[in-house]
Design a protein around this motif. Structure first.
Motif, PDB file in Angstrom:
ATOM      1  N   ARG A 334       0.814  -1.218   0.000  1.00  0.00           N
ATOM      2  CA  ARG A 334       0.000   0.000   0.000  1.00  0.00           C
ATOM      3  C   ARG A 334       0.847   1.267   0.000  1.00  0.00           C
ATOM      4  N   ASP A 367      -5.935  -0.481   8.573  1.00  0.00           N
ATOM      5  CA  ASP A 367      -6.487   0.864   8.461  1.00  0.00           C
ATOM      6  C   ASP A 367      -6.174   1.744   9.670  1.00  0.00           C
ATOM      7  N   GLN A 391     -10.779   7.767   2.336  1.00  0.00           N
ATOM      8  CA  GLN A 391     -11.850   6.875   1.890  1.00  0.00           C
ATOM      9  C   GLN A 391     -11.355   5.816   0.912  1.00  0.00           C
ATOM     10  N   ASP A 392     -10.317   6.164   0.129  1.00  0.00           N
ATOM     11  CA  ASP A 392      -9.806   5.194  -0.842  1.00  0.00           C
ATOM     12  C   ASP A 392      -8.778   4.249  -0.227  1.00  0.00           C
ATOM     13  N   GLY A 393      -8.578   4.343   1.099  1.00  0.00           N
ATOM     14  CA  GLY A 393      -7.691   3.416   1.781  1.00  0.00           C
ATOM     15  C   GLY A 393      -6.229   3.816   1.815  1.00  0.00           C
ATOM     16  N   GLU A 396      -3.114   9.943   4.193  1.00  0.00           N
ATOM     17  CA  GLU A 396      -2.919  11.337   3.835  1.00  0.00           C
ATOM     18  C   GLU A 396      -2.616  12.142   5.095  1.00  0.00           C
ATOM     19  N   ARG A 411      -0.406  13.905   0.143  1.00  0.00           N
ATOM     20  CA  ARG A 411      -0.045  12.494  -0.013  1.00  0.00           C
ATOM     21  C   ARG A 411       1.362  12.372  -0.574  1.00  0.00           C
TER      22      ARG A 411
END
Length: 418
Positions: A334, A367, A391-393, A396, A411
């Motif tokens: 990620r 998360d 929200q998009d995982g 930020e 980001r």
């Protein structure tokens, strides 16, 4: 119409001024710039005395200057060196650490001397042996300051060499011609700005082994989107050594303490633990802040020792809160490295940070985790920077209001994610 010799009121009118006015004004502005630099240095010195970490979240004065003023690492180091040399440092044993160059500081505040002249003076003063009487040191400093009022750095450096010859005619002792006979030594030291360090002498074999281990870890990172590794040679080896120690202390295959893997014992009172205040005691180091204790506990094998009001042990906890191997793989996919905006530190140099702290009931799950390098891990814990999972995982970050009043989330775009 104003005469040609009158001082223009705007930069667009300088073409109307005569040469004498131009020369006079440029000198006036140079004095003003130097006075402003001196005032800023005094402010930075006060921040240093109060504690750079507590005031800004940065580990050192130089790193704060580098980040906040967006200058090169060398300029940040030079400016930090001036602050530390011209002003008292944090209290050591109850008394403030005296400045290296108080007379230079006074001339700087007048605007009589500037940065490169100051550097030449403090470089000389730093080389004067500690056994030289204080009055002789101050007398030598006065000679250099008086010279600097009408001379440049090169002349100051030459005068500095003559001064050192007079104050210390014997110079430094000759080096050992046969390094093989030198006995290995290692010293743990505290610097004027509160940072910790090492000084040592290694035998040839140990030096070769250590350097061969660190060399591949200290290579510059590959350029990403045309942006090269901005770290200096020394910074790269500093990061490599930090990771080298961390790898040793987390390995299950290396010898440790009393048959266990290496652990760190952090002790603090139950009240301070609950309220997140006061000090903790770090085994082998001494007092540390509650914030430092929380950073250590974020992704490490730490045994918390909680004490009662009389100092009796209430509970010696077992190792916990560590991120699993599967979770580390998921974070690698990620985040791709340190997730802080603009940081190119790769995964092996990062640890997992709990966004909602573990002691605040934050869970060890993807998360609630983000990869951060040592520098930005400390920054998040010690400053007003905020991190969250969008929200998009993806993680930020939001800068403190004094840096970005808009509060626009940022980001990291340095890492290529799969």
């Amino acid at each position: 119409m104003a005469s040609d010799s009158a001082s223009p009121t705007t930069s667009t009118e300088w073409w109307r001024a005569d040469t004498a006015v131009l020369h006079a004004r440029k000198q006036e502005l140079e004095v003003l710039k130097r006075q402003l630099d001196a005032e800023q240095n005094a402010i930075l010195a006060e921040i240093n005395i109060r504690g750079v970490r507590g005031c800004s979240g940065h580990s050192t004065l130089a790193s704060m200057i580098y980040e906040d003023f967006r200058v090169t690492a060398k300029e940040a180091d030079d400016r930090a060196d001036r602050v530390l040399a011209l002003h008292p440092g944090p209290s050591i044993g109850g008394d403030p650490a005296p400045p290296l160059a108080p007379l230079t500081a006074a001339a700087s505040a007048e605007g009589a001397i500037g940065g490169s002249q100051i550097d030449a003076i403090i470089k000389t003063l730093a080389r004067i042996p500690s056994i030289i009487p204080e009055e002789d040191v101050r007398g030598g400093e006065k000679i250099l300051v008086d010279l600097a009022r009408h001379a440049g750095p090169r002349a100051i450096a030459q005068a500095g060499r003559r001064l050192l010859d007079e104050l210390d005619p014997d110079g430094k002792e000759s080096r050992n011609e046969d390094p093989k006979d030198g006995r290995p030594e290692l010293r743990f030291v505290k610097h004027r700005d509160g940072t910790l360090g090492l000084k040592g002498t290694l035998d040839l074999e140990t030096y070769a082994r250590l350097k061969s281990d660190l060399d591949p870890m200290a290579k510059p990172h590959k350029a990403i989107d045309g942006i090269r590794d901005s770290r200096t040679h020394d910074e790269r080896y500093g990061d490599a050594f930090t990771d080298y120690v961390r790898l040793k202390t987390t390995s299950r295959n290396l010898p440790g303490q009393a048959g266990e893997a290496t652990h760190i014992l952090v002790t603090m009172s139950y009240e301070d633990l609950i309220r997140d205040i006061g000090e903790a005691h770090l085994d082998l180091v001494g007092p540390i802040s509650a914030t430092d204790a929380r950073i250590l506990a974020c992704d490490a094998r730490v045994r918390p020792g909680v004490l009662g009001t009389a100092g009796e042990p209430l509970d010696i906890g077992r190792s916990k809160r560590t991120v699993s191997l599967a979770q580390k793989y998921a974070l690698t996919l990620r985040d791709g490295g340190c997730a802080f905006p603009g940081c190119d530190m790769p995964v092996p140099r990062c640890t997992a940070h709990h966004i909602v702290f573990w002691r605040h009931h934050g869970e060890t799950k993807i998360d609630n985790l983000v990869l951060l390098c040592t520098k930005h891990h400390r920054l998040i814990h010690r400053s007003e920077w905020k991190v969250q999972i969008a929200q998009d995982g993806l993680p930020e970050f939001t800068a403190p209001a004094y840096l970005d009043p808009t509060g626009q989330p940022r980001r990291n775009t340095m890492h290529l994610r799969t």
